[in-house]
Design an enzyme around this catalytic site. Structure first.
Site, mmCIF file in Angstrom:
data_model
loop_
_atom_site.group_PDB
_atom_site.id
_atom_site.type_symbol
_atom_site.label_atom_id
_atom_site.label_comp_id
_atom_site.label_asym_id
_atom_site.label_seq_id
_atom_site.Cartn_x
_atom_site.Cartn_y
_atom_site.Cartn_z
ATOM 1 N N GLY A 11 0.843 -1.207 0.000
ATOM 2 C CA GLY A 11 0.000 0.000 0.000
ATOM 3 C C GLY A 11 0.869 1.244 0.000
ATOM 4 O O GLY A 11 1.788 1.365 0.810
ATOM 5 N N ARG A 25 19.579 10.209 -3.221
ATOM 6 C CA ARG A 25 20.617 11.253 -3.126
ATOM 7 C C ARG A 25 21.744 10.837 -2.192
ATOM 8 O O ARG A 25 22.903 11.169 -2.423
ATOM 9 C CB ARG A 25 19.975 12.581 -2.720
ATOM 10 N N THR A 105 5.846 -6.053 2.524
ATOM 11 C CA THR A 105 7.167 -5.773 1.943
ATOM 12 C C THR A 105 8.244 -6.434 2.795
ATOM 13 O O THR A 105 9.202 -7.020 2.278
ATOM 14 C CB THR A 105 7.417 -4.241 1.923
ATOM 15 N N ILE A 127 0.763 3.438 6.126
ATOM 16 C CA ILE A 127 -0.130 4.293 6.920
ATOM 17 C C ILE A 127 -0.568 3.594 8.202
ATOM 18 O O ILE A 127 -0.974 4.231 9.153
ATOM 19 C CB ILE A 127 -1.377 4.753 6.121
ATOM 20 N N ASP A 128 -0.465 2.251 8.230
ATOM 21 C CA ASP A 128 -1.022 1.489 9.365
ATOM 22 C C ASP A 128 -0.202 1.611 10.654
ATOM 23 O O ASP A 128 -0.713 1.321 11.732
ATOM 24 C CB ASP A 128 -1.123 -0.004 9.005
ATOM 25 N N GLY A 186 -11.678 14.287 19.082
ATOM 26 C CA GLY A 186 -12.628 14.414 20.190
ATOM 27 C C GLY A 186 -13.785 13.428 20.099
ATOM 28 O O GLY A 186 -14.914 13.733 20.519
ATOM 29 N N GLU A 223 -10.959 -0.515 10.928
ATOM 30 C CA GLU A 223 -11.518 -1.513 10.003
ATOM 31 C C GLU A 223 -11.309 -2.950 10.495
ATOM 32 O O GLU A 223 -12.076 -3.833 10.148
ATOM 33 C CB GLU A 223 -10.920 -1.343 8.592
HETATM 34 O O1 F6P Z 1 -1.733 -1.355 4.459
HETATM 35 C C1 F6P Z 1 -2.318 -0.170 4.061
HETATM 36 C C2 F6P Z 1 -3.778 -0.369 3.800
HETATM 37 O O2 F6P Z 1 -4.330 0.846 3.320
HETATM 38 C C3 F6P Z 1 -4.606 -0.892 4.979
HETATM 39 O O3 F6P Z 1 -4.922 0.100 5.914
HETATM 40 C C4 F6P Z 1 -5.793 -1.470 4.274
HETATM 41 O O4 F6P Z 1 -6.388 -2.493 5.044
HETATM 42 C C5 F6P Z 1 -5.183 -2.035 3.029
HETATM 43 O O5 F6P Z 1 -3.969 -1.351 2.798
HETATM 44 C C6 F6P Z 1 -6.032 -1.915 1.786
HETATM 45 O O6 F6P Z 1 -5.356 -2.544 0.746
HETATM 46 P P1 F6P Z 1 -5.778 -2.450 -0.783
HETATM 47 O O7 F6P Z 1 -5.543 -1.050 -1.231
HETATM 48 O O8 F6P Z 1 -4.913 -3.437 -1.458
HETATM 49 O O9 F6P Z 1 -7.231 -2.801 -0.813
#
Ligand code: F6P
Length: 322
Positions: A11, A25, A105, A127-128, A186, A223
């Site tokens: 991702g 660089r 990765t 991002i996780d 909040g 999620e």
């Molecule tokens: O690992 C980053 C992420 O955005 C997770 O938060 C999410 O569950 C997943 O990738 C979604 O993956 P894809 O874009 O392959 O559906």
């Protein structure tokens, strides 16, 4: 080492470009040749490679996504796929790799390290924020701020209509984005994969808030939380309270956008440190930042150990919910 390859994988995360720029660089400054491998592991198999110069990474520090592109590659998950990748890398004269990515990765990088002793060092980027061995991953801060902007907007309409909202954020099976965006936004509560929420107890709290005149409430749902996502959870709470609600799934907008200053700084530090570590002989490690210091963590540990949530933040959400 005279020639390295750099790739982004899994991702995409805001700050990947800043990391690529820094690693390129740094390597050029150390008189190395640099090749960008496009589409992550898939590009090693399809030989989608391009020379990187200082100019090719110019003007990208502020760009979201990744100019090298990314993918999730099934063929690389096979022994044969990895063998082919290593043969292709050798044919292109690539002696070492800098990976920029997250959990998946790291698993691929570890396989290259263990099966082929291929020199590889990874920068923590997802991002996780679910990699062990770094306080924060590249892209997390931007994703939290993106979620926060959305939550602030939802607050306006929730307040105007005196409505209850369930906002679902990303994070796969980790609750870091949910925890941080809930506290900063909040929110009245956060539903996290790492903790169990007593729904009956929450229903009582909702009744208490409403009897005090607090009609608009925001719940942040990770999620990966155990009830099955925002829609399922909202339904279960409606069964207990009878309240009307709206659900908003933020989804992939959390992956895009210009990286924050914090992410750009982290990306630049990790990108440069990864190249330095690789040249000095580090192998099969994740480069991260722990309490302001650059750290190297074995890849196996980085993806298999669970990074703990900051429990003081979870407690603060409850305390501040009033
Ligand atoms: O690992 C980053 C992420 O955005 C997770 O938060 C999410 O569950 C997943 O990738 C979604 O993956 P894809 O874009 O392959 O559906």
């Amino acid at each position: 080492m005279k020639h390295i390859g750099i790739f982004t994988s899994g991702g995409d995360a805001p700050g990947m470009n800043a990391c690529l720029r820094a690693a390129t660089r740094k390597a050029l400054a150390m008189s190395m040749q640099v090749t960008g491998i496009r589409y992550g592991y898939a590009g090693m198999l399809s030989e989608s490679m391009t020379p990187l110069t200082s100019l090719s990474v110019s003007g990208i520090i502020q760009e979201g996504g990744t100019i090298l592109k990314s993918s999730r590659c099934l063929e690389f998950k096979t022994v044969e796929g990895r063998k082919k990748a290593v043969e292709n890398l050798a044919r292109h004269g690539i002696e070492g790799l800098i990976a920029i990515g997250g959990n998946g990765t790291a698993q691929g990088a570890l396989a290259l390290h263990v099966e082929h002793s291929f020199p590889i060092v990874q920068c923590a980027s997802t991002i996780d924020n679910d990699l062990y061995g770094t306080d924060f991953t590249i892209g997390f801060d931007t994703a939290v701020n993106t979620a926060l902007q959305a939550i602030d907007k939802i607050r306006d309409t929730a307040s105007s209509h005196e409505r209850v909202f369930f906002v679902e954020v990303m994070g796969r099976d980790a609750g870091h984005i949910a925890l941080h965006s809930a506290l900063a936004g909040g929110a009245e509560a956060a539903f996290l994969p790492e903790t169990k929420t007593d729904l009956d107890c929450l229903a009582k709290k909702i009744a208490a808030w409403q009897s005090l005149g607090k009609q608009s409430l925001i719940f942040i749902v990770a999620e990966g939380e155990e009830e099955g996502g925002a829609f399922v959870l909202a339904k279960k709470i409606k069964e207990r309270t009878g309240m009307e609600y709206r659900v908003c799934i933020l989804g992939h907008i959390q992956r895009g956008g210009m990286p924050t200053a914090r992410d750009r700084v982290l990306a630049t530090r990790l990108g440069a440190a990864a190249v330095e570590a690789l040249v000095r002989g580090a192998r099969g490690v994740l480069v991260g930042d722990v309490t302001g210091n650059i750290t190297l963590t074995p890849l196996a540990e980085a993806f298999s150990r669970k990074k703990a949530l900051d429990s003081s933040l979870a407690a603060a959400i409850e305390e501040m919910a009033g």
